[in-house]
Motif scaffolding. Sequence first.
Motif, PDB file in Angstrom:
ATOM      1  N   TRP A  38     -47.308  28.620  26.213  1.00  0.00           N
ATOM      2  CA  TRP A  38     -48.650  28.409  25.694  1.00  0.00           C
ATOM      3  C   TRP A  38     -49.545  28.040  26.863  1.00  0.00           C
ATOM      4  O   TRP A  38     -49.173  27.259  27.714  1.00  0.00           O
ATOM      5  N   GLY A  39     -50.686  28.591  26.902  1.00  0.00           N
ATOM      6  CA  GLY A  39     -51.627  28.275  27.965  1.00  0.00           C
ATOM      7  C   GLY A  39     -51.540  29.207  29.159  1.00  0.00           C
ATOM      8  O   GLY A  39     -52.390  29.163  30.037  1.00  0.00           O
ATOM      9  N   SER A  40     -50.528  30.067  29.210  1.00  0.00           N
ATOM     10  CA  SER A  40     -50.402  30.950  30.374  1.00  0.00           C
ATOM     11  C   SER A  40     -51.525  31.979  30.422  1.00  0.00           C
ATOM     12  O   SER A  40     -51.952  32.372  31.510  1.00  0.00           O
ATOM     13  N   ARG A  41     -52.032  32.399  29.281  1.00  0.00           N
ATOM     14  CA  ARG A  41     -53.146  33.358  29.279  1.00  0.00           C
ATOM     15  C   ARG A  41     -54.395  32.711  29.875  1.00  0.00           C
ATOM     16  O   ARG A  41     -55.093  33.314  30.680  1.00  0.00           O
ATOM     17  N   GLN A  42     -54.667  31.464  29.498  1.00  0.00           N
ATOM     18  CA  GLN A  42     -55.832  30.773  30.050  1.00  0.00           C
ATOM     19  C   GLN A  42     -55.669  30.567  31.550  1.00  0.00           C
ATOM     20  O   GLN A  42     -56.610  30.744  32.313  1.00  0.00           O
ATOM     21  N   LYS A  43     -54.461  30.220  31.994  1.00  0.00           N
ATOM     22  CA  LYS A  43     -54.212  30.056  33.429  1.00  0.00           C
ATOM     23  C   LYS A  43     -54.414  31.371  34.170  1.00  0.00           C
ATOM     24  O   LYS A  43     -54.987  31.397  35.260  1.00  0.00           O
ATOM     25  N   MET A  44     -53.951  32.462  33.584  1.00  0.00           N
ATOM     26  CA  MET A  44     -54.083  33.775  34.195  1.00  0.00           C
ATOM     27  C   MET A  44     -55.559  34.153  34.314  1.00  0.00           C
ATOM     28  O   MET A  44     -56.020  34.569  35.385  1.00  0.00           O
ATOM     29  N   VAL A  45     -56.309  34.006  33.238  1.00  0.00           N
ATOM     30  CA  VAL A  45     -57.729  34.335  33.245  1.00  0.00           C
ATOM     31  C   VAL A  45     -58.482  33.432  34.216  1.00  0.00           C
ATOM     32  O   VAL A  45     -59.326  33.890  34.991  1.00  0.00           O
ATOM     33  N   GLY A  46     -58.149  32.146  34.203  1.00  0.00           N
ATOM     34  CA  GLY A  46     -58.793  31.210  35.120  1.00  0.00           C
ATOM     35  C   GLY A  46     -58.559  31.584  36.572  1.00  0.00           C
ATOM     36  O   GLY A  46     -59.468  31.497  37.406  1.00  0.00           O
ATOM     37  N   ARG A  47     -57.349  32.022  36.897  1.00  0.00           N
ATOM     38  CA  ARG A  47     -57.041  32.404  38.272  1.00  0.00           C
ATOM     39  C   ARG A  47     -57.794  33.674  38.673  1.00  0.00           C
ATOM     40  O   ARG A  47     -58.281  33.787  39.795  1.00  0.00           O
ATOM     41  N   VAL A  48     -57.893  34.627  37.758  1.00  0.00           N
ATOM     42  CA  VAL A  48     -58.670  35.840  38.055  1.00  0.00           C
ATOM     43  C   VAL A  48     -60.119  35.468  38.327  1.00  0.00           C
ATOM     44  O   VAL A  48     -60.733  35.975  39.273  1.00  0.00           O
ATOM     45  N   PRO A  87     -59.735  24.494  25.662  1.00  0.00           N
ATOM     46  CA  PRO A  87     -59.406  23.362  24.777  1.00  0.00           C
ATOM     47  C   PRO A  87     -58.032  23.508  24.110  1.00  0.00           C
ATOM     48  O   PRO A  87     -57.311  22.523  23.956  1.00  0.00           O
ATOM     49  N   LEU A  88     -57.657  24.728  23.754  1.00  0.00           N
ATOM     50  CA  LEU A  88     -56.350  24.954  23.142  1.00  0.00           C
ATOM     51  C   LEU A  88     -55.235  24.634  24.140  1.00  0.00           C
ATOM     52  O   LEU A  88     -54.243  23.983  23.804  1.00  0.00           O
ATOM     53  N   LYS A  89     -55.403  25.056  25.391  1.00  0.00           N
ATOM     54  CA  LYS A  89     -54.406  24.758  26.429  1.00  0.00           C
ATOM     55  C   LYS A  89     -54.299  23.250  26.642  1.00  0.00           C
ATOM     56  O   LYS A  89     -53.198  22.707  26.735  1.00  0.00           O
ATOM     57  N   GLU A  90     -55.427  22.571  26.714  1.00  0.00           N
ATOM     58  CA  GLU A  90     -55.410  21.123  26.906  1.00  0.00           C
ATOM     59  C   GLU A  90     -54.708  20.426  25.741  1.00  0.00           C
ATOM     60  O   GLU A  90     -53.938  19.481  25.937  1.00  0.00           O
ATOM     61  N   PHE A  91     -54.966  20.910  24.530  1.00  0.00           N
ATOM     62  CA  PHE A  91     -54.334  20.338  23.343  1.00  0.00           C
ATOM     63  C   PHE A  91     -52.823  20.543  23.378  1.00  0.00           C
ATOM     64  O   PHE A  91     -52.053  19.604  23.155  1.00  0.00           O
ATOM     65  N   THR A  92     -52.389  21.764  23.669  1.00  0.00           N
ATOM     66  CA  THR A  92     -50.951  22.030  23.693  1.00  0.00           C
ATOM     67  C   THR A  92     -50.279  21.305  24.855  1.00  0.00           C
ATOM     68  O   THR A  92     -49.140  20.855  24.722  1.00  0.00           O
ATOM     69  N   ASP A  93     -50.967  21.166  25.978  1.00  0.00           N
ATOM     70  CA  ASP A  93     -50.413  20.396  27.097  1.00  0.00           C
ATOM     71  C   ASP A  93     -50.220  18.931  26.691  1.00  0.00           C
ATOM     72  O   ASP A  93     -49.210  18.314  27.019  1.00  0.00           O
ATOM     73  N   ALA A  94     -51.189  18.386  25.951  1.00  0.00           N
ATOM     74  CA  ALA A  94     -51.090  16.998  25.509  1.00  0.00           C
ATOM     75  C   ALA A  94     -49.926  16.819  24.533  1.00  0.00           C
ATOM     76  O   ALA A  94     -49.194  15.824  24.591  1.00  0.00           O
ATOM     77  N   LEU A  95     -49.743  17.792  23.647  1.00  0.00           N
ATOM     78  CA  LEU A  95     -48.645  17.699  22.680  1.00  0.00           C
ATOM     79  C   LEU A  95     -47.282  17.823  23.339  1.00  0.00           C
ATOM     80  O   LEU A  95     -46.313  17.223  22.888  1.00  0.00           O
ATOM     81  N   SER A  96     -47.197  18.603  24.386  1.00  0.00           N
ATOM     82  CA  SER A  96     -45.900  18.820  25.017  1.00  0.00           C
ATOM     83  C   SER A  96     -45.637  17.857  26.172  1.00  0.00           C
ATOM     84  O   SER A  96     -44.600  17.909  26.804  1.00  0.00           O
ATOM     85  N   GLY A  97     -46.567  16.931  26.408  1.00  0.00           N
ATOM     86  CA  GLY A  97     -46.404  15.969  27.495  1.00  0.00           C
ATOM     87  C   GLY A  97     -45.302  14.977  27.244  1.00  0.00           C
ATOM     88  O   GLY A  97     -44.920  14.705  26.110  1.00  0.00           O
ATOM     89  N   GLU A  98     -44.787  14.401  28.318  1.00  0.00           N
ATOM     90  CA  GLU A  98     -43.701  13.430  28.215  1.00  0.00           C
ATOM     91  C   GLU A  98     -44.136  12.139  27.529  1.00  0.00           C
ATOM     92  O   GLU A  98     -43.338  11.450  26.916  1.00  0.00           O
ATOM     93  N   ALA A  99     -45.425  11.811  27.643  1.00  0.00           N
ATOM     94  CA  ALA A  99     -45.911  10.549  27.079  1.00  0.00           C
ATOM     95  C   ALA A  99     -46.074  10.631  25.563  1.00  0.00           C
ATOM     96  O   ALA A  99     -46.271   9.613  24.902  1.00  0.00           O
ATOM     97  N   TYR A 100     -45.988  11.825  24.984  1.00  0.00           N
ATOM     98  CA  TYR A 100     -46.177  11.991  23.556  1.00  0.00           C
ATOM     99  C   TYR A 100     -44.948  11.466  22.799  1.00  0.00           C
ATOM    100  O   TYR A 100     -43.819  11.798  23.115  1.00  0.00           O
ATOM    101  N   SER A 101     -45.201  10.630  21.806  1.00  0.00           N
ATOM    102  CA  SER A 101     -44.104  10.171  20.951  1.00  0.00           C
ATOM    103  C   SER A 101     -44.611  10.078  19.521  1.00  0.00           C
ATOM    104  O   SER A 101     -45.783   9.918  19.272  1.00  0.00           O
ATOM    105  N   MET A 102     -43.690  10.131  18.590  1.00  0.00           N
ATOM    106  CA  MET A 102     -44.065  10.114  17.189  1.00  0.00           C
ATOM    107  C   MET A 102     -43.962   8.725  16.644  1.00  0.00           C
ATOM    108  O   MET A 102     -43.261   7.901  16.873  1.00  0.00           O
TER     109      MET A 102
END
Length: 102
Positions: A38-48, A87-102
């Motif tokens: 998730w987020g690789s498309r945004q990273k790819m577009v951002g790099r271009v 914003p979607l990439k930032e959201f998914t990065d936050a959800l998959s971060g190590e600091a996230y707990s339930m």
Amino acid sequence: MASAEPEATWKKKAALSEAQRELHLPEHSLITECPTRWGSRQKMVGRVLEQRKALSQVLSEDRKTRHLVPSWQDIEVLESINNALRPLKEFTDALSGEAYSM
């Protein structure tokens, strides 16, 4: 013929590095989208977008790739996609971060 392709790729990468230095851009490689990341498309577009001047310079030097130079309309579309996906990439990065707990 297949052996010429890696050489051409190497030459394009070297030309991109040279263009990045000339244009004082970060010497970053391009990013390929990965469907499982998730987020690789945004990273790819951002790099271009980051490297658009260097990419345009390298692509326009070869008549075989000149047609690939992004137009101003292409850049506007890429900027819109990047802004929509950030914003979607930032959201998914936050959800998959190590600091996230339930």
